[in-house]
Write a protein that holds these residues in place. Sequence first.
Motif, PDB file in Angstrom:
ATOM      1  N   ARG A 155     -17.655   6.293 -55.099  1.00 52.54           N
ATOM      2  CA  ARG A 155     -17.678   6.446 -56.485  1.00 52.54           C
ATOM      3  C   ARG A 155     -19.108   7.028 -56.999  1.00 52.54           C
ATOM      4  N   SER A 156     -20.220   6.680 -56.072  1.00 49.01           N
ATOM      5  CA  SER A 156     -21.533   7.119 -56.379  1.00 49.01           C
ATOM      6  C   SER A 156     -21.586   8.692 -56.106  1.00 49.01           C
TER       7      SER A 156
ATOM      8  N   LEU B  41     -34.194   4.071 -62.154  1.00 51.00           N
ATOM      9  CA  LEU B  41     -32.937   4.689 -62.257  1.00 51.00           C
ATOM     10  C   LEU B  41     -31.917   3.468 -62.222  1.00 51.00           C
ATOM     11  N   ARG B  42     -31.180   3.836 -63.180  1.00 54.36           N
ATOM     12  CA  ARG B  42     -29.969   2.748 -62.945  1.00 54.36           C
ATOM     13  C   ARG B  42     -28.594   3.766 -63.559  1.00 54.36           C
ATOM     14  N   GLY B  43     -27.519   3.558 -62.850  1.00 53.08           N
ATOM     15  CA  GLY B  43     -26.323   4.109 -63.134  1.00 53.08           C
ATOM     16  C   GLY B  43     -25.258   4.378 -61.760  1.00 53.08           C
ATOM     17  N   GLU B  44     -24.148   4.907 -61.940  1.00 54.15           N
ATOM     18  CA  GLU B  44     -23.123   5.065 -61.068  1.00 54.15           C
ATOM     19  C   GLU B  44     -23.668   5.535 -59.642  1.00 54.15           C
ATOM     20  N   ALA B  45     -24.404   6.764 -59.902  1.00 52.66           N
ATOM     21  CA  ALA B  45     -24.731   7.503 -58.738  1.00 52.66           C
ATOM     22  C   ALA B  45     -25.825   6.882 -57.719  1.00 52.66           C
ATOM     23  N   VAL B  46     -26.390   5.672 -58.364  1.00 55.28           N
ATOM     24  CA  VAL B  46     -27.359   5.197 -57.581  1.00 55.28           C
ATOM     25  C   VAL B  46     -26.874   4.391 -56.110  1.00 55.28           C
TER      26      VAL B  46
ATOM     27  N   GLY C 106     -13.008   2.317 -54.487  1.00 53.36           N
ATOM     28  CA  GLY C 106     -14.052   3.363 -54.532  1.00 53.36           C
ATOM     29  C   GLY C 106     -15.600   2.731 -54.615  1.00 53.36           C
ATOM     30  N   THR C 107     -15.581   1.515 -54.613  1.00 50.80           N
ATOM     31  CA  THR C 107     -16.960   0.884 -54.969  1.00 50.80           C
ATOM     32  C   THR C 107     -17.451   0.429 -53.420  1.00 50.80           C
ATOM     33  N   ALA C 108     -16.373   0.423 -52.577  1.00 49.80           N
ATOM     34  CA  ALA C 108     -16.986  -0.255 -51.155  1.00 49.80           C
ATOM     35  C   ALA C 108     -17.979   0.760 -50.315  1.00 49.80           C
TER      36      ALA C 108
ATOM     37  N   ALA D  72     -24.475  11.673 -68.952  1.00 53.38           N
ATOM     38  CA  ALA D  72     -23.951  10.478 -69.511  1.00 53.38           C
ATOM     39  C   ALA D  72     -23.843   9.231 -68.291  1.00 53.38           C
ATOM     40  N   GLY D  73     -24.233   8.432 -68.418  1.00 48.59           N
ATOM     41  CA  GLY D  73     -24.288   7.251 -67.526  1.00 48.59           C
ATOM     42  C   GLY D  73     -25.276   7.185 -66.485  1.00 48.59           C
ATOM     43  N   MET D  74     -26.265   7.943 -66.448  1.00 49.85           N
ATOM     44  CA  MET D  74     -27.458   7.781 -65.909  1.00 49.85           C
ATOM     45  C   MET D  74     -28.748   7.402 -66.712  1.00 49.85           C
ATOM     46  N   GLU D  75     -29.288   6.348 -66.468  1.00 48.51           N
ATOM     47  CA  GLU D  75     -30.362   5.820 -67.360  1.00 48.51           C
ATOM     48  C   GLU D  75     -31.629   6.188 -66.627  1.00 48.51           C
TER      49      GLU D  75
END
Length: 509
Positions: free
Chosen positions: A182-183, A360-365, A158-160, A336-339
């Motif tokens: 994943r994002s 911003l930093r996090g999985e949705a970026v 899911g990270t490709a 949670a998970g979004m900085e």
Amino acid sequence: MDETAHALGASRTLWELVDRRAGLTPDRPVLLQGDRTLTFGELRDGAERVAAGLYGMGVRPGSVVAWQLPTRIGTVLLSFALARLGAVQSPVIPFYRDREVGFALRESRADFFAVPGTWRGHDHTAMAERLGARGVFEAYGALPDGDPAVLPPPPADGTAVRWIYWTSGTTSDPKGVLHTDRSLIAGGSCLAHALHLTADDVGSMAFPFAHIGGPDYAVMLLLYGFPAVLFEHFAMDTALPEYRRHGVTVAGGSTAFYSMFLTEQRKLPGQRLVPTLRLLAGGGAPKPPEIYHAVVREMGVQLTHGYGMTEVPMITMGAPDDTAENLATTEGRPPAGMEIRIVDAAGRPVPAGVDGEVRLRGEAVCQGYADPAQAAGVFDSDGFLVTGDVGHLRESGHLVLTGRMKDIIIRKGENISAKEIEDLLHQHPAVADAAVVGLPDQERGERVCAVIERRPGTGDLTLATMAAFLRGEGLSVHKLPEQLEVVDALPRNAALRKVLKYKLRELYG
């Protein structure tokens, strides 16, 4: 938070999310359009057949497939079919024409291009051929079809990078934004959990599915197992009967949509515009506090607004049970998970309550941009995305946006927030919408120009009367606009009807 939704949100890929939801509630509806209903089970099974048809055409895992299709059930099936194959998708807003489409095809190096044929008077097939697109095929009525037995295993990583989304045109050149499954799942999860939705809700998609909000919304449906009404082309007069027919409980899109709902509500004082509606929700553009209060007061529904961008589909979101003051004046809190880091001009973090640039930093970026030249400097040394937005965090964690770096007007050395003036202008009874920009000025550096979209049936608005109104609202004299332009309609993009300020600068500068 719903435990099932939370568990589904851990899916590695979008296809895994589709498959798991279909296994849980195969017979529940997910997409409603006209007289057609598609269930979660039909979404999975239909997407697999379309994937097999695409495979027969030569689409393979990693193939780049651009598609420029209106918001239809078939479009969603095609998109999830490509997700099943592990292809790289490049969605293009259906209203874009040669310049933007040609740019997207070149930058993405698309191997295939799905078009609707002639749609709303425009021949997309002819445009594709004119642009020299490869692998052009029409996917409006009939979709590719085949036996799923021929398909390779679904993607597991899911990270490709499998998505290239194009910035919405608020600057002169778009950027190809790189996303992963994943994002997109992380962004949709933020939206879903913040709104406190349930399986009994009925949503609506009034914006193009090709917009980054498309997967945001689709993930929300998959996590909570409820349906949404799709609109191929949104117009309030034809949408309202569909909202009522399907019992829509959650609607919205952006600030422009809230204003459209208010306009219709004011035609029916004392009546519920949509009897089942309980929540307007959206993002993508600034929300003046007065819009929030007007929606709650006049429509009798809650309004929650969020902050997102093509690079990060959902950053913060207001929650329906938050205070009225926070819902009116902030963009909500991050999940949670979004900085979120607010920094000064030197890149140093600033305390709560102090304005600075939002990072911003996090999985949705996103993973960056398709063009390496555009990607330079997009992340700082700590891996935070540099947004160009200006704002501050409250002690409670709520984010307040005060403008864009380019929307900070520097007049005689003093910084002026365009958004502060816009929020006050929205309180004037003659103002339907407002945009404030800085224009080059030899004496001042920049002068403040207010461009007003006048409310129908109201009288003339002059620079003197506007300035008097703003002074009465407490605006400092040095922030008063020195130029006023009154227009029938502000220029907007085709997706979320966001005001195109660069066009105003070009026109009046």
